[in-house]
Design a protein around this motif. Sequence first.
Motif, mmCIF file in Angstrom:
data_model
loop_
_atom_site.group_PDB
_atom_site.id
_atom_site.type_symbol
_atom_site.label_atom_id
_atom_site.label_comp_id
_atom_site.label_asym_id
_atom_site.label_seq_id
_atom_site.Cartn_x
_atom_site.Cartn_y
_atom_site.Cartn_z
ATOM 1 N N ALA A 132 0.836 -1.196 0.000
ATOM 2 C CA ALA A 132 0.000 0.000 0.000
ATOM 3 C C ALA A 132 0.874 1.251 0.000
ATOM 4 N N PRO A 133 0.748 2.098 -1.036
ATOM 5 C CA PRO A 133 1.550 3.333 -1.061
ATOM 6 C C PRO A 133 0.955 4.388 -0.135
ATOM 7 N N MET A 134 1.821 5.166 0.485
ATOM 8 C CA MET A 134 1.375 6.248 1.358
ATOM 9 C C MET A 134 1.376 7.542 0.544
ATOM 10 N N VAL A 135 0.259 7.832 -0.101
ATOM 11 C CA VAL A 135 0.153 9.027 -0.940
ATOM 12 C C VAL A 135 -0.375 10.165 -0.065
ATOM 13 N N TRP A 136 0.476 10.661 0.809
ATOM 14 C CA TRP A 136 0.091 11.686 1.782
ATOM 15 C C TRP A 136 0.968 12.915 1.616
ATOM 16 N N ARG A 137 0.369 14.054 1.925
ATOM 17 C CA ARG A 137 1.138 15.294 1.962
ATOM 18 C C ARG A 137 1.853 15.425 3.316
ATOM 19 N N GLY A 138 2.775 16.384 3.365
ATOM 20 C CA GLY A 138 3.624 16.553 4.540
ATOM 21 C C GLY A 138 2.896 16.655 5.864
ATOM 22 N N PRO A 139 1.869 17.524 5.987
ATOM 23 C CA PRO A 139 1.178 17.649 7.274
ATOM 24 C C PRO A 139 0.536 16.354 7.745
ATOM 25 N N MET A 140 0.020 15.548 6.803
ATOM 26 C CA MET A 140 -0.588 14.266 7.173
ATOM 27 C C MET A 140 0.475 13.310 7.700
ATOM 28 N N VAL A 141 1.641 13.328 7.059
ATOM 29 C CA VAL A 141 2.733 12.456 7.487
ATOM 30 C C VAL A 141 3.204 12.837 8.894
ATOM 31 N N THR A 142 3.381 14.138 9.111
ATOM 32 C CA THR A 142 3.820 14.612 10.425
ATOM 33 C C THR A 142 2.819 14.238 11.505
ATOM 34 N N SER A 143 1.529 14.417 11.208
ATOM 35 C CA SER A 143 0.479 14.078 12.167
ATOM 36 C C SER A 143 0.470 12.583 12.470
ATOM 37 N N ALA A 144 0.610 11.763 11.426
ATOM 38 C CA ALA A 144 0.615 10.302 11.617
ATOM 39 C C ALA A 144 1.798 9.868 12.475
ATOM 40 N N LEU A 145 2.952 10.486 12.231
ATOM 41 C CA LEU A 145 4.134 10.102 12.996
ATOM 42 C C LEU A 145 4.017 10.516 14.454
ATOM 43 N N GLU A 146 3.489 11.707 14.695
ATOM 44 C CA GLU A 146 3.295 12.138 16.078
ATOM 45 C C GLU A 146 2.335 11.209 16.815
ATOM 46 N N TYR A 172 15.930 3.724 26.212
ATOM 47 C CA TYR A 172 16.220 4.392 24.943
ATOM 48 C C TYR A 172 15.138 4.047 23.920
ATOM 49 N N LEU A 173 14.685 5.053 23.211
ATOM 50 C CA LEU A 173 13.839 4.856 22.036
ATOM 51 C C LEU A 173 14.636 5.329 20.830
ATOM 52 N N ILE A 174 14.948 4.398 19.932
ATOM 53 C CA ILE A 174 15.670 4.735 18.708
ATOM 54 C C ILE A 174 14.646 5.131 17.653
ATOM 55 N N VAL A 175 14.799 6.329 17.078
ATOM 56 C CA VAL A 175 13.909 6.791 16.027
ATOM 57 C C VAL A 175 14.647 6.709 14.694
ATOM 58 N N ASP A 176 14.174 5.809 13.834
ATOM 59 C CA ASP A 176 14.724 5.665 12.488
ATOM 60 C C ASP A 176 14.099 6.759 11.634
ATOM 61 N N MET A 177 14.815 7.883 11.500
ATOM 62 C CA MET A 177 14.283 9.062 10.819
ATOM 63 C C MET A 177 14.169 8.833 9.319
ATOM 64 N N PRO A 178 13.188 9.474 8.667
ATOM 65 C CA PRO A 178 13.124 9.397 7.205
ATOM 66 C C PRO A 178 14.306 10.135 6.600
ATOM 67 N N PRO A 179 14.745 9.735 5.411
ATOM 68 C CA PRO A 179 15.869 10.439 4.778
ATOM 69 C C PRO A 179 15.461 11.842 4.357
ATOM 70 N N GLY A 180 16.445 12.726 4.295
ATOM 71 C CA GLY A 180 16.178 14.085 3.863
ATOM 72 C C GLY A 180 16.217 15.086 5.001
ATOM 73 N N THR A 181 16.099 16.355 4.656
ATOM 74 C CA THR A 181 16.130 17.437 5.651
ATOM 75 C C THR A 181 15.077 18.491 5.322
ATOM 76 N N GLY A 182 13.936 18.035 4.839
ATOM 77 C CA GLY A 182 12.884 18.967 4.458
ATOM 78 C C GLY A 182 11.980 19.333 5.614
ATOM 79 N N ASP A 183 10.791 19.799 5.271
ATOM 80 C CA ASP A 183 9.840 20.292 6.260
ATOM 81 C C ASP A 183 9.439 19.207 7.253
ATOM 82 N N ILE A 184 9.222 17.982 6.750
ATOM 83 C CA ILE A 184 8.807 16.883 7.632
ATOM 84 C C ILE A 184 9.874 16.604 8.680
ATOM 85 N N GLN A 185 11.121 16.471 8.235
ATOM 86 C CA GLN A 185 12.209 16.160 9.158
ATOM 87 C C GLN A 185 12.428 17.298 10.163
ATOM 88 N N LEU A 186 12.347 18.525 9.701
ATOM 89 C CA LEU A 186 12.545 19.659 10.594
ATOM 90 C C LEU A 186 11.430 19.740 11.635
#
Length: 362
Positions: A181-195, A208-222
């Motif tokens: 199943a592809p996750m065809v979501w925009r940034g705010p939806m992704v951020t909300s889902a992750l939170e 310890y909780l290890i967070v495997d961050m998504p690649p990149g340094t865009g709006d979602i990661q910031l």
Amino acid sequence: MSVTPELVQAALKGLVDPNTKIDFVTAKNVKNLRVEDGDISLDIVLGYPAKSQFDSIRKSVINALRELSGVKNVSVNISSQIVAHAVQRGVKLLPGVKNIIAVASGKGGVGKSTTAVNLALALAAEGAQVGILDADIYGPSQPMMLGITGRPDSLEENTIEPMEAYGLQASSIGFLIDDDAPMVWRGPMVTSALEQLLRQTRWRDLDYLIVDMPPGTGDIQLTLAQKVPVTGSVIVTTPQDVALLDARKGLKMFEKVGVPIIGIIENMSTYVCTKCGHEEHVFGTGGGQKMCKEYGVDFLGDLPLNLSIREQADAGRPTVVADPDGAISAIYKGIARQVAIRVATLSKDMSSKFPNIVVQNT
């Protein structure tokens, strides 16, 4: 001459922790010291998990104290005590979690997720309570790497129970959707889902909780770096220049939001031919260490480009559990101890020490 607590302290002052390179007295590791009629008993409490090191540390302490004149018996107990450390200003700690460590890369394809899961498993193998959060909503890989199938339980409204494998607690969007199943979501939806994944998972007493961050340094990661209570971050890179270019961006992102950089791991550092033993630096050499010197951060270690690491992760049994006594597992465990040691040196969280102030109209 009878042995005294002062003599014992002096002997321990000259005994250095092999992992931190600091003596046990200066590091305030010595607890419950008792000296009576030549019998010595004490506890050494480390601020990081190191179960594989307990026996060797115990022997070194006993041997050092037996050199003192008048000593009859020596009893030494070694243990670890992991405490919560401070996070970004204005961000509250997560219930049930003492420390969150973000593992990031800046770009994909450098082996970040494989490094993250083996780092988590290595911390668990050293005696810590560990969880892993798969923060890559678009391409979750931890369910496959941990060999976890099925759906998580929900024992209370708006909560989910973490899935478990090899002693780890795990949460991932991959547990909630079909594999294809592809996750065809925009940034705010992704951020909300992750939170929601982070805060609604009922983590249980994690060191310890290890967070495997998504690649990149865009709006979602910031946004994640600003909203998730992160104790510190680990940057994973390969030696090649293009990977280091993006790794620098990841490092600067964490600096921008006030998250300490624990250090850098260089993955795929070297390749050793399984047929002839020839060693070759496929992706260049020394890039990770050069970046550490450039930014004044710690080099945590390097990992080889090895077929078994990929095969074991794909099979749902990462290297640390598939070959726990192997050479590569030893590297992962050494890096995990270095990460935990550096976390232990950070400022402790003191929020629980402050009283709640309530203003009432009377």
